[in-house]
Scaffold this active site. Structure first.
Site, PDB file in Angstrom:
ATOM      1  N   ASP A  13      -7.866 -18.511  33.518  1.00  0.00           N
ATOM      2  CA  ASP A  13      -8.268 -17.507  34.511  1.00  0.00           C
ATOM      3  C   ASP A  13      -7.133 -16.506  34.706  1.00  0.00           C
ATOM      4  OD1 ASP A  13     -10.631 -18.876  34.806  1.00  0.00           O
ATOM      5  OD2 ASP A  13     -10.211 -19.643  36.811  1.00  0.00           O
ATOM      6  N   THR A 240     -12.660 -19.348  44.645  1.00  0.00           N
ATOM      7  CA  THR A 240     -12.919 -19.607  43.220  1.00  0.00           C
ATOM      8  C   THR A 240     -12.894 -21.119  42.959  1.00  0.00           C
ATOM      9  OG1 THR A 240     -11.658 -17.597  42.765  1.00  0.00           O
ATOM     10  CG2 THR A 240     -12.221 -18.974  40.876  1.00  0.00           C
ATOM     11  N   ASP A 244     -17.466 -25.647  41.716  1.00  0.00           N
ATOM     12  CA  ASP A 244     -17.096 -26.645  40.699  1.00  0.00           C
ATOM     13  C   ASP A 244     -16.534 -27.900  41.365  1.00  0.00           C
ATOM     14  OD1 ASP A 244     -17.798 -24.858  38.696  1.00  0.00           O
ATOM     15  OD2 ASP A 244     -15.797 -23.966  38.656  1.00  0.00           O
TER      16      ASP A 244
HETATM   17  O1  RIB Z   1     -16.455 -21.347  38.811  1.00  0.00           O
HETATM   18  C1  RIB Z   1     -15.214 -20.714  38.694  1.00  0.00           C
HETATM   19  C2  RIB Z   1     -14.846 -20.505  37.261  1.00  0.00           C
HETATM   20  O2  RIB Z   1     -15.785 -19.661  36.669  1.00  0.00           O
HETATM   21  C3  RIB Z   1     -13.504 -19.888  37.064  1.00  0.00           C
HETATM   22  O3  RIB Z   1     -12.468 -20.838  36.954  1.00  0.00           O
HETATM   23  C4  RIB Z   1     -13.676 -19.063  35.828  1.00  0.00           C
HETATM   24  O4  RIB Z   1     -13.150 -19.659  34.682  1.00  0.00           O
HETATM   25  C5  RIB Z   1     -15.171 -18.816  35.745  1.00  0.00           C
HETATM   26  O5  RIB Z   1     -15.718 -18.840  34.519  1.00  0.00           O
END
Ligand code: RIB
Length: 303
Positions: A13, A240, A244
């Site tokens: 990133d 960010t 995830d």
């Molecule tokens: O969900 C976040 C991620 O999505 C980031 O770390 C980046 O790599 C993107 O693709």
């Protein structure tokens, strides 16, 4: 012991913090630039790795390029209890995400590079690794055809799949019959089921379709009633990777036998902690931090 295999993107990133977004043809000054590990697949793997114990087996499958980013991203996986020995290194550039942090939110341009070359039709020993997993975790930063082949294989072999359809694409609904848990966010569910109310859609997929709603928490149908799990307010540093972190922690909790609702609450706490650190993985909690937070439920009993 849980065996979880995460198949997906591994990216670097490139993060720019700015007070102004450039218009077409304009140059503006940014405040700060950083390079940090990312990629939705690797982020979810690291989220799980940090929560895992020595008895668990957390493994990433995917690809990095033959450039300076590849080795450092593999090293980062290893440092976070994620096995990377079956990640390929191929003659492409490593995946990169250009991230702009502006006005307390992120804007991302993703260039797949080696991630775009992950192709399930070339899998060999990978199928044995997948077959022996308790849970396989997928996202949308590798090709749909690979995701679909993996999901179908898992379905045939009784391996559970958590599929996080991010970023969304039209073909995502093809996956629904082959996955056990499907976790779009508010925008993704609207793209996948246009003109339908979220509450109507989730009723068709009890304990399977979970919609994350950002600061409003998440929602699913348990077969009897709609369940809403609220988010926990946080002092946000960087959002960010919050999704995830949620998906990784949620999947890990399911693999430990937690109820669907408790697993959602577990994921919610993990993402609450994650937004308080910089970078997709910077704030992802270790189990110890989860337990030390005032929101950890003793009944979760994850060791
Ligand atoms: O969900 C976040 C991620 O999505 C980031 O770390 C980046 O790599 C993107 O693709």
């Amino acid at each position: 012991m849980s065996k979880i295999v995460i198949i997906g993107s591994i990216s670097m990133d490139l993060v720019m913090e700015t007070d102004r977004i450039a218009e077409a043809g304009e140059t503006v000054f940014g405040k700060q630039f950083s390079m940090v590990p990312g990629g939705k697949g690797a982020n979810q793997a690291v989220a799980i790795g940090r929560l895992s114990s020595k008895d668990d087996h957390i493994e990433m499958l995917g690809a990095v390029g033959q450039d300076q980013f590849g080795p450092s991203l593999l090293d980062n996986l290893n440092q976070n209890q994620v096995i990377s020995e079956n990640v390929g290194t191929i003659p492409y550039s490593t995946g990169v995400a250009q991230i702009t942090l502006y006005d307390d939110d992120n804007r991302i341009i993703y260039c797949p590079g080696a991630n775009g070359e992950v192709d399930a039709s070339h899998f060999d020993s990978e199928w044995d690794i997948i077959k022996s997993a308790d849970l396989v975790v997928l996202q949308n930063e590798i090709s749909h055809s690979s995701n679909l082949a993996i999901a179908q294989f898992c379905h045939q072999n009784g391996v559970k799949v958590l599929y996080n359809p991010a970023p969304s694409r039209d073909t995502d609904v093809d996956m629904l019959d082959f996955v056990d848990v499907f976790t779009p966010n508010e925008h993704e569910i609207k793209e996948l089921f246009p003109n339908q109310e979220i509450e109507d859609v989730i009723k068709h997929y009890p304990n399977k379709l979970l919609v994350t709603l950002g600061t409003k928490g998440s929602i699913f149908f348990d077969g009897k009633e709609i369940q809403k799990v609220p988010a926990i307010k946080a002092e946000v540093v960087d959002t960010t990777g919050a999704g995830d972190t949620f998906n990784g922690a949620f999947g890990y909790a399911l693999s430990k036998g937690m109820s669907f609702k408790d697993a959602v609450a577990f994921g919610t706490l993990a993402s609450h902690l994650s937004v308080q650190g910089f970078g997709a993985q910077g704030g992802m909690p270790y189990l110890k931090e989860m337990k030390e937070s005032g929101y950890y439920e003793e009944t979760w009993a994850v060791e």
